[in-house]
Design a protein around this motif. Structure first.
Motif, PDB file in Angstrom:
ATOM      1  N   ILE C  40       0.738  -1.268  -0.116  1.00 17.25           N
ATOM      2  CA  ILE C  40      -0.080   0.135  -0.066  1.00 17.25           C
ATOM      3  C   ILE C  40       0.854   1.157   0.110  1.00 17.25           C
ATOM      4  O   ILE C  40       0.701   2.304  -0.771  1.00 17.25           O
ATOM      5  N   GLU C  41       2.043   1.158   0.648  1.00 20.85           N
ATOM      6  CA  GLU C  41       3.060   2.277   0.971  1.00 20.85           C
ATOM      7  C   GLU C  41       3.352   2.323  -0.539  1.00 20.85           C
ATOM      8  O   GLU C  41       3.817   3.628  -0.928  1.00 20.85           O
ATOM      9  N   MET C  43       2.025   1.495  -3.294  1.00 23.68           N
ATOM     10  CA  MET C  43       1.237   2.299  -4.157  1.00 23.68           C
ATOM     11  C   MET C  43       0.977   3.728  -4.250  1.00 23.68           C
ATOM     12  O   MET C  43       0.817   4.798  -4.950  1.00 23.68           O
ATOM     13  N   THR C  44       1.222   4.040  -2.805  1.00 17.65           N
ATOM     14  CA  THR C  44       1.166   5.545  -2.349  1.00 17.65           C
ATOM     15  C   THR C  44       2.221   6.365  -2.892  1.00 17.65           C
ATOM     16  O   THR C  44       2.255   7.349  -3.413  1.00 17.65           O
ATOM     17  N   PRO C  48      -0.023  10.500  -6.167  1.00 15.24           N
ATOM     18  CA  PRO C  48       0.225  11.868  -6.753  1.00 15.24           C
ATOM     19  C   PRO C  48       1.146  12.595  -5.754  1.00 15.24           C
ATOM     20  O   PRO C  48       1.736  13.431  -6.165  1.00 15.24           O
ATOM     21  N   ARG C  49       0.867  12.473  -4.301  1.00 17.24           N
ATOM     22  CA  ARG C  49       1.809  13.252  -3.532  1.00 17.24           C
ATOM     23  C   ARG C  49       3.280  12.819  -3.733  1.00 17.24           C
ATOM     24  O   ARG C  49       3.932  13.675  -3.619  1.00 17.24           O
ATOM     25  N   TYR C  50       3.739  11.793  -3.592  1.00 17.85           N
ATOM     26  CA  TYR C  50       5.066  11.211  -3.691  1.00 17.85           C
ATOM     27  C   TYR C  50       5.113  10.561  -5.077  1.00 17.85           C
ATOM     28  O   TYR C  50       4.644   9.227  -5.155  1.00 17.85           O
ATOM     29  N   PRO C 133       5.440  -0.011   8.045  1.00 25.95           N
ATOM     30  CA  PRO C 133       6.006  -0.050   6.604  1.00 25.95           C
ATOM     31  C   PRO C 133       6.860   1.223   6.616  1.00 25.95           C
ATOM     32  O   PRO C 133       6.478   2.236   7.195  1.00 25.95           O
ATOM     33  N   ARG C 135       7.753   4.664   5.000  1.00 26.07           N
ATOM     34  CA  ARG C 135       7.175   5.893   4.478  1.00 26.07           C
ATOM     35  C   ARG C 135       7.586   6.038   2.998  1.00 26.07           C
ATOM     36  O   ARG C 135       8.432   5.755   2.575  1.00 26.07           O
ATOM     37  N   PRO C 136       6.760   6.662   2.212  1.00 26.02           N
ATOM     38  CA  PRO C 136       7.172   6.762   0.937  1.00 26.02           C
ATOM     39  C   PRO C 136       8.440   7.484   0.490  1.00 26.02           C
ATOM     40  O   PRO C 136       9.024   7.178  -0.234  1.00 26.02           O
TER      41      PRO C 136
END
Lengths: 455, 254, 184
Positions: C40-41, C43-44, C48-50, C133, C135-136
């Protein structure tokens, strides 16, 4: 491509990726890639034979490591079976070797898209065994509801985003994750972590709300009220979306009850069963919200339910924030010193979460408090013998923890009834008779999270 | 908690033999009065992992029987009495007077210990009787009590009545030597995967299950991992300057 | 953009290894191997943000045969390990593996029968990224360090020598539990 006859092994070469398999009837075509043409010609030769295709476990559209074994006749699925267990982590057995509070850090990682719900059901079970259900401070209850509802929004956003991505609507994925970042910012502010927070603990929550949190939550609500209509505008009346989702994955009420499905799938049949209303916990009976249902029992209905539930969650968050505004300085952890230490933590000078007042108290003023702190950290508290099962309404359905204690400081057995595990049994019913593309949509509408399925 | 602690315990049989039930008034859940004693599942000796003569803390001589809550005498309180009466009537009509071994009401939840031979009939009764109507089964959970001779493996079913908004729990026991329990899949099809999982992790064989195979572990995995005699597994972890053994072989602080 | 304006007389000199390394790292396609929470991280980070698209990596190839990088994101169970190896073998050379999260790096908090204690038991790992997890931003940091590694890896005979040097270093390295004096 190799074909295996019934029991003999006629092969010119040994393919390491496709060992021979023994089946009792029919011909099994093993596809390893780069040989699609021979598969098609082979199948065309025997038109009435079927192809068994393996989707996953590594597959972009199967929602995690789910293995789908499909028997296809052309494009129609004649049989669909799920192979699970690719993410089995042994969390339940691991919890038997940790104290009750440490168990929270483990169970939080089961259904990783809704960690607060795992923690909540486990802690509610432990609290029922301890007999302290009525002594949980009100602020802790309100914080639990607040965090759970923000989690519901973030989980539904991922469901919609990944569901959209799987059918090709990549914009939905982008905007879904953009909104989810707002939810994760709130989590980080309140709990310190974006995911897998071990925040809801037996007895209350770990920490108080930081200053400025309520304002940020109110900004979040205002922003979400402007952003959520984007999803509706993009998807609800979209003819491609409707053509992909309507009448796909149909499961009527009798099917849902027989297969034990709960959550948006059950509510899409029209039956308004929501544990927050029927068997409320954590003070849900004091909040004003509606249970969303739809009447078509298909994937489109479940999508609309998830969108509407996000709006209902925003309502609950608003009410929770108003209640928190009046609870400044209230305790967030039960006062019983034998279960929890006071949770008025603050950031110390070294950046770690400590309460200088508490440390001064236990080191300088009270020996008893020091002993309690020591015993709680090393040994943990004792839970009277017995068993409890307190289910919560997670974004996917009924999530319950069956907690068995033998009077010790560790769970004797903690079994989690995960909604994704039960809901995934409906894949065969939903997928058979439809087309391959509909299998993806049906599974996306169930919204399974493989961490919860396999635990 | 750890398997290395020895367990010898006094003989307690919470009563699976039916007797003295004919004198009870009609429409009562026929339950053995002996079942009212708390059930001793094991006896803990020592604490903090202390053994041998080097123990100066005195905790090595601690002897503590571990008991689960015993059967509750009538009246149970709340809606449990009405439910027990309806259930008793249903059982009598179905010709199963001795199906219930024990009834435990603890922390506001009711647990019925059912004889395993009668499980399927009891489940059908609970689902179909209009006053009971427990149409939703949340699943099977297995528990392993290795020192409770003759009743080592428990299968726990949580039933929900959406019509009456009630929850009960059924518990069925079976010995390690004969780990068979009738499958309730014909009555509650949702238990298909749950029973497969309980078989996978505990070795309880559900007779009558359509396809009882391993579901979480690989198909050829030996052993049943969540039993208490199966080790947690795990390897010692190397840190800079130290090695920490896996959790089940470490010293326990409780 | 604008590189050609900065060049004196419009001529750029480089080495074959430098240019090859630059091309490899600038369009480094990951294979989808998201397993659990770390997925999930991951995918993040593509969200758009990272934005991983800044590095040319937003395109997660579903087919391992078109991928360069396998980000093992999440806990690898015993049942999944052969699948992991199969996907790794299906990737064409040159390929790199990034073990994302503590579960992929070392088994994480799950020191038990069901989890492979580190995917380096199954595939060779080039970059370990701790976090539960991560962080991005941590993932992007690990990816950029891996880009550095890719940029400076050699070709041909030099590559063979480089691999040999790394192996002798690893074989003679001090085991972790013997490293004293670093506990504080």
């Amino acid at each position: 491509m190799t074909t295996t006859e019934n029991t003999t092994r006629n092969r010119e070469y040994d393919d390491p990726y496709a060992p021979s398999s023994h089946t009792d009837e029919g011909r099994v075509f093993t596809v390893t890639g780069q040989d699609w043409d021979s598969v098609v010609t082979g199948v065309a030769e025997e038109a009435e034979e079927r192809v068994v295709v393996n989707m996953g476990p590594q597959h972009p559209s199967t929602h995690g490591v789910l293995r789908l074994i499909l028997e296809l006749e052309g494009e129609t699925v004649t049989e669909a079976r799920c192979g699970i267990g690719y993410l089995h982590t042994g969390i339940e057995k691991n919890m038997e070797f940790r104290s009750w509070t440490q168990g929270v850090t483990f169970c939080t990682r089961m259904d990783y898209l809704s960690p607060f719900y795992n923690e909540a059901t486990y802690c509610l079970g432990v609290e029922r065994l301890l007999g302290i259900e009525d002594e949980i401070p009100e602020k802790a209850q309100v914080m639990r509801v607040l965090l759970m509802e923000i989690n519901r929004i973030s989980s539904h956003l991922v469901a919609i985003a990944t569901g959209g991505m799987e059918i090709g609507a990549l914009t939905v994925m982008t905007i879904g994750f953009r909104e989810r970042e707002l939810c994760l910012d709130l989590f980080e502010l309140i709990t310190g972590l974006r995911m897998n927070h071990a925040f809801i603990r037996p007895g209350g929550v770990a920490q108080d709300m930081p200053p400025g949190a309520l304002d940020q939550i109110r900004d979040f609500i205002a922003l979400m009220k402007k952003r959520l209509p984007e999803y509706a505008a993009l998807c609800n009346a979209n003819p491609i979306f409707k053509a992909r989702l309507q009448d796909v994955g149909v499961l009527d009420l009798a099917g849902c009850m027989a297969l034990g499905l709960t959550g948006p799938v059950l509510r899409s049949t029209g039956y308004p069963w929501d544990l927050r209303k029927t068997q409320p916990y954590s003070g849900y009976q004091d909040y004003d919200f509606d249970v969303v249902t739809w009447d078509t029992a298909d994937s489109y209905g479940r999508f609309r339910i998830r969108l509407a539930e996000m709006w209902e969650s925003l309502r609950i968050i608003e009410q929770a924030t108003d209640r928190l505004a009046g609870l400044e300085g209230a305790p967030v952890m039960i006062g019983d010193k034998k279960i929890a230490w006071p949770s008025q933590l603050a950031i110390g000078s070294d950046g770690m979460g400590n309460s200088l007042d508490h440390i001064r108290h236990i080191m300088g003023e009270s020996m008893e408090a020091l002993i309690h702190h020591f015993k709680l950290v090393t040994e943990g508290f004792r839970v009277p013998a017995g068993q409890a099962y307190v289910p919560v309404e997670s974004p996917r359905g009924e999530l319950g923890a069956h907690v068995v204690s033998d009077g010790g400081t560790r769970p004797y057995r903690a079994h989690f009834r995960d909604p994704s595990f039960t809901n995934l049994q409906a894949t065969s019913v939903m997928a058979e008779g439809g087309m391959v593309a509909d299998v993806i949509v049906a599974i996306a509408s169930i919204d399974p999270v493989m961490g919860g399925v396999d635990r | 908690m750890s398997p290395k602690e020895p367990g010898e315990f006094p003989e307690v049989t919470p009563g699976s033999e039916p007797d003295a039930t004919d004198n009870l008034p009609e429409n009562t859940l026929p339950v053995n009065p002996d079942a009212l004693q708390p059930e001793v599942i094991r006896v803990r000796q020592g604490m903090f992992g202390t053994t041998g003569s080097g123990d100066t803390s005195g905790y090595g001589g601690l002897v503590r029987p571990v008991t689960m809550p015993g059967g509750t005498p009538r009246p149970y309180g709340g809606w449990f009495d009405e439910f027990a009466d309806d259930f008793g009537t249903g059982l009598a009509e179905a010709g199963l007077p001795h199906a219930v071994e024990k009834v435990v009401v603890h922390r506001g939840e009711i647990t019925l210990f059912i004889r395993r031979a009668d499980l399927l009939e009891v489940a059908k009764l609970l689902r179909d009787d209009p006053k009971l109507r427990f149409e939703f089964c949340s699943g099977v959970s297995g528990v392993h009590y290795p020192e409770d001779a003759g009743r080592e493996l428990h299968a726990v079913y949580h039933l929900l009545s959406m019509t009456h908004n009630r929850r009960i729990r059924l518990e069925v026991t079976c010995p390690d030597g004969d780990p068979h329990i009738p499958s309730v899949v014909p009555v509650y099809p949702t238990n298909d995967w749950h029973e497969r999982e309980t078989y996978d992790f505990f070795g309880i064989i559900f007779d009558g299950h359509p396809a009882l195979t391993r579901i979480e572990m690989p198909d050829d995995w030996p052993g049943h991992p969540q039993r208490k005699d199966y080790p947690l597994g795990g390897i010692p972890v190397e840190y800079k300057g130290a090695t920490i053994p896996p959790p089940d072989t470490r010293r326990a602080y409780n | 953009m604008g590189l050609e304006e900065k060049l004196p007389s419009g001529v750029l000199l480089s080495t074959v290894e430098g240019v090859a390394g630059y091309f490899r790292k600038a369009s480094f396609w990951p294979a989808t191997f998201g397993l659990a929470c770390c997925a999930i991280e991951m995918m993040t980070s593509g969200g758009p943000r990272y934005d991983l698209g800044r590095f040319g990596m937003e395109v997660f190839r579903a087919s391992p045969r078109q991928a360069d990088l396998m980000i093992v994101a999440g806990r690898v169970s015993q049942k999944m390990a052969p699948v992991l190896r199969q996907i790794y073998d299906q990737m064409p050379d040159p390929k790199w593996v990034l073990a994302m999260g503590v579960c992929a790096s070392s088994g994480g908090m799950f020191n038990n029968y069901a989890i492979v204690q580190g995917v380096d038991h199954v595939v060779p790992v080039d970059m370990y990224l701790p976090g539960c997890p991560p962080r991005p931003e941590m993932l992007i940091d690990a990816i950029l360090k891996l880009h550095d590694q890719v940029q400076h890896s050699k070709l041909g005979k030099n590559r063979v020598a480089e691999i040999e040097e790394q192996e002798t270093e690893a074989l003679s390295a001090l085991p972790t539990s013997d490293m004293k004096g670093l506990l504080r």
